[in-house]
Design a protein around this motif. Structure first.
Motif, PDB file in Angstrom:
ATOM      1  N   GLN A 135      31.248  50.785  30.759  1.00 53.35           N
ATOM      2  CA  GLN A 135      31.105  49.329  30.842  1.00 53.35           C
ATOM      3  C   GLN A 135      32.365  48.628  31.345  1.00 53.35           C
ATOM      4  OE1 GLN A 135      28.479  47.148  30.145  1.00 53.35           O
ATOM      5  NE2 GLN A 135      27.024  48.801  29.796  1.00 53.35           N
ATOM      6  N   ASP A 136      33.196  49.327  32.111  1.00 54.62           N
ATOM      7  CA  ASP A 136      34.387  48.695  32.675  1.00 54.62           C
ATOM      8  C   ASP A 136      34.011  47.804  33.851  1.00 54.62           C
ATOM      9  OD1 ASP A 136      36.115  49.925  30.904  1.00 54.62           O
ATOM     10  OD2 ASP A 136      36.472  51.649  32.211  1.00 54.62           O
ATOM     11  N   VAL A 137      34.708  46.688  34.009  1.00 56.31           N
ATOM     12  CA  VAL A 137      34.538  45.822  35.171  1.00 56.31           C
ATOM     13  C   VAL A 137      35.911  45.521  35.752  1.00 56.31           C
ATOM     14  CG1 VAL A 137      32.361  44.774  34.463  1.00 56.31           C
ATOM     15  CG2 VAL A 137      34.510  43.777  33.687  1.00 56.31           C
ATOM     16  N   ALA A 138      35.969  45.323  37.071  1.00 54.35           N
ATOM     17  CA  ALA A 138      37.239  45.066  37.745  1.00 54.35           C
ATOM     18  C   ALA A 138      36.973  44.332  39.045  1.00 54.35           C
ATOM     19  CB  ALA A 138      37.987  46.374  38.019  1.00 54.35           C
ATOM     20  N   ALA A 139      38.029  43.772  39.601  1.00 51.68           N
ATOM     21  CA  ALA A 139      37.945  43.099  40.893  1.00 51.68           C
ATOM     22  C   ALA A 139      38.611  43.966  41.955  1.00 51.68           C
ATOM     23  CB  ALA A 139      38.647  41.737  40.830  1.00 51.68           C
ATOM     24  N   HIS A 140      38.279  43.683  43.223  1.00 55.51           N
ATOM     25  CA  HIS A 140      38.922  44.406  44.317  1.00 55.51           C
ATOM     26  C   HIS A 140      40.405  44.087  44.360  1.00 55.51           C
ATOM     27  CE1 HIS A 140      35.385  46.158  46.188  1.00 55.51           C
ATOM     28  NE2 HIS A 140      34.763  44.999  46.077  1.00 55.51           N
ATOM     29  N   SER A 141      41.197  45.060  44.762  1.00 54.34           N
ATOM     30  CA  SER A 141      42.632  44.864  44.930  1.00 54.34           C
ATOM     31  C   SER A 141      43.140  45.875  45.943  1.00 54.34           C
ATOM     32  CB  SER A 141      43.361  45.044  43.591  1.00 54.34           C
ATOM     33  OG  SER A 141      43.173  46.366  43.092  1.00 54.34           O
ATOM     34  N   ALA A 142      44.350  45.674  46.429  1.00 49.34           N
ATOM     35  CA  ALA A 142      44.935  46.639  47.354  1.00 49.34           C
ATOM     36  C   ALA A 142      45.147  47.962  46.628  1.00 49.34           C
ATOM     37  CB  ALA A 142      46.249  46.110  47.901  1.00 49.34           C
ATOM     38  N   ARG A 143      44.714  49.061  47.256  1.00 44.07           N
ATOM     39  CA  ARG A 143      44.791  50.369  46.616  1.00 44.07           C
ATOM     40  C   ARG A 143      45.326  51.402  47.607  1.00 44.07           C
ATOM     41  NH1 ARG A 143      44.408  49.843  41.417  1.00 44.07           N
ATOM     42  NH2 ARG A 143      43.730  51.999  41.216  1.00 44.07           N
ATOM     43  N   GLN A 144      46.022  52.401  47.111  1.00 48.25           N
ATOM     44  CA  GLN A 144      46.493  53.499  47.943  1.00 48.25           C
ATOM     45  C   GLN A 144      45.495  54.644  47.854  1.00 48.25           C
ATOM     46  OE1 GLN A 144      50.513  54.468  46.798  1.00 48.25           O
ATOM     47  NE2 GLN A 144      51.344  52.561  47.624  1.00 48.25           N
ATOM     48  N   LYS A 145      45.034  55.101  49.016  1.00 51.39           N
ATOM     49  CA  LYS A 145      44.013  56.138  49.063  1.00 51.39           C
ATOM     50  C   LYS A 145      44.447  57.257  50.005  1.00 51.39           C
ATOM     51  CE  LYS A 145      40.328  52.948  47.855  1.00 51.39           C
ATOM     52  NZ  LYS A 145      38.904  52.598  47.977  1.00 51.39           N
ATOM     53  N   VAL A 146      44.175  58.472  49.569  1.00 53.16           N
ATOM     54  CA  VAL A 146      44.563  59.639  50.351  1.00 53.16           C
ATOM     55  C   VAL A 146      43.300  60.403  50.734  1.00 53.16           C
ATOM     56  CG1 VAL A 146      45.951  61.743  50.406  1.00 53.16           C
ATOM     57  CG2 VAL A 146      46.712  59.780  49.034  1.00 53.16           C
ATOM     58  N   LEU A 183      37.662  39.487  21.963  1.00 52.19           N
ATOM     59  CA  LEU A 183      37.543  40.837  22.529  1.00 52.19           C
ATOM     60  C   LEU A 183      38.616  41.142  23.559  1.00 52.19           C
ATOM     61  CD1 LEU A 183      33.651  41.096  22.902  1.00 52.19           C
ATOM     62  CD2 LEU A 183      35.113  41.906  21.039  1.00 52.19           C
ATOM     63  N   LYS A 184      39.561  40.226  23.740  1.00 53.45           N
ATOM     64  CA  LYS A 184      40.700  40.450  24.637  1.00 53.45           C
ATOM     65  C   LYS A 184      40.252  40.705  26.075  1.00 53.45           C
ATOM     66  CE  LYS A 184      43.581  40.463  21.080  1.00 53.45           C
ATOM     67  NZ  LYS A 184      44.528  39.369  20.828  1.00 53.45           N
ATOM     68  N   LEU A 185      39.239  39.976  26.548  1.00 50.71           N
ATOM     69  CA  LEU A 185      38.731  40.181  27.900  1.00 50.71           C
ATOM     70  C   LEU A 185      39.700  39.591  28.919  1.00 50.71           C
ATOM     71  CD1 LEU A 185      34.923  39.361  27.528  1.00 50.71           C
ATOM     72  CD2 LEU A 185      36.148  41.497  27.061  1.00 50.71           C
ATOM     73  N   ASP A 186      39.892  40.314  30.019  1.00 48.55           N
ATOM     74  CA  ASP A 186      40.705  39.765  31.095  1.00 48.55           C
ATOM     75  C   ASP A 186      39.849  38.851  31.969  1.00 48.55           C
ATOM     76  OD1 ASP A 186      39.205  41.384  32.853  1.00 48.55           O
ATOM     77  OD2 ASP A 186      40.731  42.959  32.892  1.00 48.55           O
ATOM     78  N   THR A 187      40.403  38.351  33.063  1.00 48.47           N
ATOM     79  CA  THR A 187      39.700  37.370  33.887  1.00 48.47           C
ATOM     80  C   THR A 187      38.411  37.924  34.464  1.00 48.47           C
ATOM     81  OG1 THR A 187      41.813  36.335  34.473  1.00 48.47           O
ATOM     82  CG2 THR A 187      39.930  35.850  35.881  1.00 48.47           C
ATOM     83  N   ALA A 194      34.037  50.424  38.266  1.00 45.09           N
ATOM     84  CA  ALA A 194      34.240  49.163  37.547  1.00 45.09           C
ATOM     85  C   ALA A 194      33.982  47.962  38.454  1.00 45.09           C
ATOM     86  CB  ALA A 194      35.659  49.111  36.982  1.00 45.09           C
ATOM     87  N   VAL A 195      34.399  48.044  39.714  1.00 36.87           N
ATOM     88  CA  VAL A 195      34.138  46.966  40.669  1.00 36.87           C
ATOM     89  C   VAL A 195      32.640  46.863  40.949  1.00 36.87           C
ATOM     90  CG1 VAL A 195      34.493  46.229  43.057  1.00 36.87           C
ATOM     91  CG2 VAL A 195      36.424  47.078  41.725  1.00 36.87           C
ATOM     92  N   LEU A 196      31.979  48.012  41.071  1.00 39.89           N
ATOM     93  CA  LEU A 196      30.530  48.021  41.301  1.00 39.89           C
ATOM     94  C   LEU A 196      29.797  47.355  40.143  1.00 39.89           C
ATOM     95  CD1 LEU A 196      28.169  49.061  43.146  1.00 39.89           C
ATOM     96  CD2 LEU A 196      28.089  51.056  41.643  1.00 39.89           C
ATOM     97  N   ARG A 197      30.204  47.643  38.922  1.00 39.53           N
ATOM     98  CA  ARG A 197      29.533  47.028  37.765  1.00 39.53           C
ATOM     99  C   ARG A 197      29.732  45.525  37.753  1.00 39.53           C
ATOM    100  NH1 ARG A 197      27.001  47.976  33.148  1.00 39.53           N
ATOM    101  NH2 ARG A 197      27.172  50.246  33.122  1.00 39.53           N
ATOM    102  N   SER A 198      30.888  45.059  38.183  1.00 34.25           N
ATOM    103  CA  SER A 198      31.117  43.623  38.261  1.00 34.25           C
ATOM    104  C   SER A 198      30.134  42.981  39.235  1.00 34.25           C
ATOM    105  CB  SER A 198      32.559  43.356  38.704  1.00 34.25           C
ATOM    106  OG  SER A 198      32.835  41.980  38.696  1.00 34.25           O
ATOM    107  N   GLY A 199      29.889  43.635  40.371  1.00 32.35           N
ATOM    108  CA  GLY A 199      28.895  43.132  41.316  1.00 32.35           C
ATOM    109  C   GLY A 199      27.479  43.242  40.777  1.00 32.35           C
ATOM    110  N   TYR A 200      27.215  44.317  40.065  1.00 31.77           N
ATOM    111  CA  TYR A 200      25.884  44.538  39.493  1.00 31.77           C
ATOM    112  C   TYR A 200      25.506  43.431  38.527  1.00 31.77           C
ATOM    113  CZ  TYR A 200      22.365  46.899  36.528  1.00 31.77           C
ATOM    114  OH  TYR A 200      21.243  47.226  35.802  1.00 31.77           O
ATOM    115  N   GLY A 201      26.508  42.884  37.835  1.00 27.50           N
ATOM    116  CA  GLY A 201      26.239  41.808  36.885  1.00 27.50           C
ATOM    117  C   GLY A 201      25.604  40.589  37.532  1.00 27.50           C
TER     118      GLY A 201
END
Length: 302
Positions: free
Chosen positions: A235-246, A96-100, A199-206
């Protein structure tokens, strides 16, 4: 290709047999189906074929490419109570080509990583507040994996006074971002950043499936924000990373920041978010807000 998982039986004992097993299996089924729909035959070196009724791979194709039985994989995607070894999960993840981050999420849903208590229920080291205060004038807060804001400094409060004044149960940056109307939302690049936050929230929800603390929060968000509901369904999942926010504040205008996430030792799943100004103008505007605390973020009310 040899199969690496025996034909399932209805009595197979799941890896996670506790009270959270059923929610985990339901979430696992939805995650697998969503990820299967995003991998095309061409992605895995197969001919596209004709008259495909659904996007992505078929179940039998995932099973074949992963070296597992079709019935077994079908039952897994249906949320049946069957075992899934780490070897098999690894094969499915590759197909399924899943990332880390997605792979770790898959393993958690299959019961191969125990959940941890949410940071809000753990003792908070008081000396951490000293660190937060020392970071002024950089807006800084400590949040848990549910985006609850646990502690903050005066620069953060000056920039986001509404979050600090709300009820503790809703002192939450995800709630503020997803449910605040566009006219009142301080997050200018919200459309770019909200999908990743979800996506980050769903990763924590898991890690907390079936826990009332989490389930009620997700239900409330789904009811309160159609946009959150749409993103959650992906169903996207992601990890925290540095982000630019306005952000925008009625008193000073735009404030451009880089959000950096740092781990907090001793508080499970907690992270310190440090907002660094991207330019001198943003730095000056934060300093002005700190000299004039409590000013409303928007210039109108509903």
């Amino acid at each position: 290709m040899s199969l690496i998982e025996p034909t399932p039986t209805p009595s197979a004992r799941p890896v996670d047999a506790g009270p959270r097993a059923a929610p985990r299996r339901t979430e696992l089924a939805a995650f697998l189906k969503a990820r299967r729909g995003r991998v095309t035959p061409e992605d895995v070196g197969m001919p596209p074929g004709l008259r495909r009724r659904t996007p992505g791979l078929r179940r039998e194709e995932v099973a074949q490419l992963s070296g597992v039985g079709v019935t077994w994989y079908t039952w897994l995607e249906q949320g049946r109570p069957i075992n899934a070894s780490e070897q098999v999960l690894g094969a499915i993840a590759r197909t399924l080509k899943l990332d880390t981050v997605e792979r770790a999420h898959l393993y958690r849903l299959a019961g191969h990583e125990p959940g941890r208590p949410p940071a809000i229920e753990c003792p908070f080291p008081e000396e951490l507040q000293t660190v937060l205060d020392a970071l002024d004038p950089l807006p800084t807060a400590v949040s848990n994996s549910r985006y609850d804001i646990l502690r903050w400094n005066s620069a953060y409060e000056a920039l986001f006074p509404g979050l600090m004044l709300g009820e503790k149960s809703r002192r939450n940056s995800m709630w503020a971002t997803a449910t605040t109307p566009a006219c009142c939302n301080a997050f200018l690049n919200r459309d770019q950043e909200l999908p990743r936050m979800v996506a980050v929230l769903r990763s924590g929800y898991g890690q907390h499936l079936g826990e009332p603390y989490w389930e009620e929060f997700i239900r409330d968000l789904l009811a309160a924000s159609p946009e959150f509901a749409r993103l959650w369904a992906q169903q996207d999942v992601a990890a925290h990373s540095a982000r630019q926010k306005v952000f925008r504040h009625a008193a000073v205008g735009e404030v451009r920041l880089t959000a950096t996430n740092l781990g907090v030792t001793g508080v499970p799943e907690a992270r310190m978010v440090v907002y660094s100004p991207m330019d001198q103008q943003s730095r000056d505007r934060i300093a002005w807000l700190m000299d004039h605390p409590g000013l409303p973020v928007v210039d109108h009310t509903h």
